[in-house]
Design a protein around this motif. Structure first.
Motif, PDB file in Angstrom:
ATOM      1  N   UNK A 224       1.142  -0.963  -0.043  1.00  0.00           N
ATOM      2  CA  UNK A 224       0.099   0.266   0.304  1.00  0.00           C
ATOM      3  C   UNK A 224       1.399   1.470   0.163  1.00  0.00           C
ATOM      4  N   UNK A 225       0.128   2.832   0.509  1.00  0.00           N
ATOM      5  CA  UNK A 225       0.967   3.458   0.205  1.00  0.00           C
ATOM      6  C   UNK A 225       1.530   3.574   1.449  1.00  0.00           C
ATOM      7  N   UNK A 226       2.006   2.860   2.281  1.00  0.00           N
ATOM      8  CA  UNK A 226       2.179   2.585   3.407  1.00  0.00           C
ATOM      9  C   UNK A 226       4.293   2.197   2.963  1.00  0.00           C
ATOM     10  N   UNK A 227       4.140   1.130   2.343  1.00  0.00           N
ATOM     11  CA  UNK A 227       5.078   0.492   2.192  1.00  0.00           C
ATOM     12  C   UNK A 227       6.679   0.650   1.163  1.00  0.00           C
ATOM     13  N   UNK A 269     -10.157   0.369  10.731  1.00  0.00           N
ATOM     14  CA  UNK A 269      -9.262   1.573  10.523  1.00  0.00           C
ATOM     15  C   UNK A 269      -9.090   1.376   9.203  1.00  0.00           C
ATOM     16  N   UNK A 270      -8.396   0.548   9.047  1.00  0.00           N
ATOM     17  CA  UNK A 270      -7.129   1.190   8.326  1.00  0.00           C
ATOM     18  C   UNK A 270      -7.766   0.039   6.823  1.00  0.00           C
ATOM     19  N   UNK A 271      -8.524  -0.343   6.455  1.00  0.00           N
ATOM     20  CA  UNK A 271      -9.358  -0.507   5.741  1.00  0.00           C
ATOM     21  C   UNK A 271     -10.457   0.726   5.013  1.00  0.00           C
ATOM     22  N   UNK A 272     -11.133   0.824   6.189  1.00  0.00           N
ATOM     23  CA  UNK A 272     -11.793   2.416   5.763  1.00  0.00           C
ATOM     24  C   UNK A 272     -10.761   3.814   5.387  1.00  0.00           C
ATOM     25  N   UNK A 273      -9.305   3.771   6.424  1.00  0.00           N
ATOM     26  CA  UNK A 273      -8.600   4.701   5.516  1.00  0.00           C
ATOM     27  C   UNK A 273      -8.241   4.822   4.236  1.00  0.00           C
ATOM     28  N   UNK A 274      -7.886   3.815   3.670  1.00  0.00           N
ATOM     29  CA  UNK A 274      -7.229   3.591   2.500  1.00  0.00           C
ATOM     30  C   UNK A 274      -8.703   3.556   1.660  1.00  0.00           C
ATOM     31  N   UNK A 439       4.106  11.118   3.762  1.00  0.00           N
ATOM     32  CA  UNK A 439       3.621  11.781   2.319  1.00  0.00           C
ATOM     33  C   UNK A 439       2.502  10.551   2.331  1.00  0.00           C
ATOM     34  N   UNK A 440       2.923   9.896   2.850  1.00  0.00           N
ATOM     35  CA  UNK A 440       1.591   8.599   2.703  1.00  0.00           C
ATOM     36  C   UNK A 440       0.246   8.590   3.252  1.00  0.00           C
TER      37      UNK A 440
END
Length: 469
Positions: A224-227, A269-274, A439-440
């Motif tokens: 994802x954007x965090x990787x 929360x992670x699913x919702x944010x992405x 940035x992410x």
């Protein structure tokens, strides 16, 4: 130093540091009036220097790294270079979190003992922090210890006589130039033995996996954007809940733990944010789920084995489960499978072969790891990191006569790991603090709101009630 402590020394880059930062909030109303000044803090710290060896020890590296680093006494210790007292340049919660990030995301001078103590006075307008409260920030390098030891040290500083931590030996090894050939040959021989041992352990584990006696390591998943390679700039926030409410969810759903509950909150929360930012991972390996799987790393404490002892759990966060309770049950089941996998003696043997590596092999492994992390990748082993660090009771913890009322941790980002969570509990409060690559995640409040909603949804679905602190 142990192999694991040494790896923490060499994993740092020019834009990411393996610091452990522990933040404690103290209520001004329970103590004397007035701010804590620099002179008073220096006098207090002088009296605390013998509480733990880390305050007087610095790292000594062998010439040419022909042996592992060791801890030696710093004869020129100047505590004025380790402690600061400040106020907030900008009032409010964002001013507080910005100051915490400024302190946390700064390299440490390795020529001195690897610790810092910072006090932020007269906090005002900062969400759940009462006006006039002080924040005490304890920071040290991961080579000294891990999150559990960070909490133990802080509790000892603030009046709890019970916590203990590994002893740091202090003996500078003797070195002579004519020892270079012997020490070099020793490294080569040790590398051969360690390589053979690692290969044998991995073959034994692979055989057990193939026969079904041990579960396989969860497969990598789309990034994802965090990787990606991190910018070195952070966003940071903290969300607070009642531990009583968390325990109510745990009791309402059979065979789950508090860790399972908090993992589920992060997962939702992670699913919702992405979804919100339009960055859901692509379908992977024939999975019907467009979000694939989000593995997570958790700490498994082995305090009897000394500093920095933990195992990695890769837990499926089951984004295919739309119902919060179903997702909690699925995550709890996946976590139990991971506990069985990493607890198997064959997995433990592979995990601990690294403890026998020579210094040069450790350096090479860390160089390879950093080089790999700096490259773009489509798949990763873990999308986000979640570590749990319980802090115990707040009773009896004080600083300059002020009572502890809250606490949370800060875990820095690194390449391919741009979203880190710390779940902390103190008394009847439990917090989820998170650090993200700026940035992410340019706006941390959006993710903080997602965590709050996730908790309320899970609470409503499991207990029939809703609401978060």
């Amino acid at each position: 130093m142990s192999t694991r402590q040494t790896t923490a020394l060499f994993v740092d880059t020019d834009h990411s540091y393996t610091h452990l930062v522990s933040v404690w909030i103290f209520d001004a109303e329970s103590g004397p009036n007035g701010s804590i000044d620099q002179q008073s803090l220096e006098a207090w710290m002088i009296d605390q220097l013998d509480v733990c060896p880390i305050f007087r020890r610095k790292v000594y590296r062998m010439p040419f790294d022909l042996g592992f680093p060791c801890w030696v006494t710093d004869r020129d210790l100047d505590i004025r270079r380790h402690i600061t007292v400040t106020g907030l340049s900008t009032p409010g919660w964002r001013g507080l979190t910005d100051e915490i990030v400024r302190i946390a995301n700064r390299p440490m001078d390795r020529s001195r003992p690897l610790w810092e103590l910072h006090v932020i006075n007269d906090i005002t307008g900062a969400k759940t922090v009462p006006d006039g409260a002080s924040a005490v920030i304890l920071k040290f390098h991961h080579s000294v210890g891990d999150g559990v030891e960070s909490v133990a040290l802080a509790r000892r500083l603030f009046g709890d006589p019970n916590p203990s931590w590994p002893v740091l030996d202090s003996a500078r090894p003797k070195f002579r130039v004519w020892q270079i050939p012997e020490l070099t040959l020793r490294q080569v021989r040790q590398a051969r033995r360690a390589t053979a041992e690692t290969k044998a352990a991995q073959e034994d584990l692979s055989s057990a996996v193939e026969s079904g006696r041990v579960a396989p390591t969860p497969a990598s998943r789309p990034s994802t954007r965090f990787n990606r390679v991190t910018s070195g700039k952070w966003t940071f926030d903290v969300v607070l809940f009642s531990l009583t409410d968390v325990q109510a969810i745990r009791r309402a759903v059979e065979n789950v733990t508090v860790n399972d509950v908090m993992l589920t909150v992060v997962a939702i929360a992670l699913s919702s944010y992405l979804d919100t930012v339009g960055d859901t991972p692509p379908t992977s390996m024939g999975s019907a789920s467009p979000k694939s799987v989000f593995p997570v790393k958790q700490r498994v404490s082995e305090p009897e084995k000394g500093s920095n002892q933990f195992s990695t759990m890769l837990v499926d966060l089951h984004p295919e489960s739309e119902n919060p309770v179903d997702r909690l049950r699925s995550i709890a089941y996946s976590a139990s499978l991971e506990k069985s996998r990493i607890g198997d003696p064959r997995s433990v043997r592979v995990e601990h072969t690294m403890d026998h590596w020579p210094m040069w092999l450790v350096k090479y492994a860390m160089w390879r790891q950093k080089r790999h992390a700096a490259r773009p990748t489509q798949n990763v082993g873990a999308t986000v990191v979640v570590t749990n660090v319980p802090r115990g009771s707040s009773q009896g913890l004080s600083f300059f006569g002020r009572s502890a009322i809250d606490g949370f941790g800060v875990l820095g980002t690194c390449d391919q790991s741009g979203l880190q969570h710390v779940v902390s509990s103190l008394g009847d409060r439990i917090s989820v603090s998170f650090t993200a690559c700026a940035e992410a995640m340019p706006d941390s409040s959006l993710y903080a709101e997602a965590i709050t909603r996730a908790f309320r949804d899970l609470q409503q679905a499991s207990t029939g009630s809703g609401g978060a602190d």
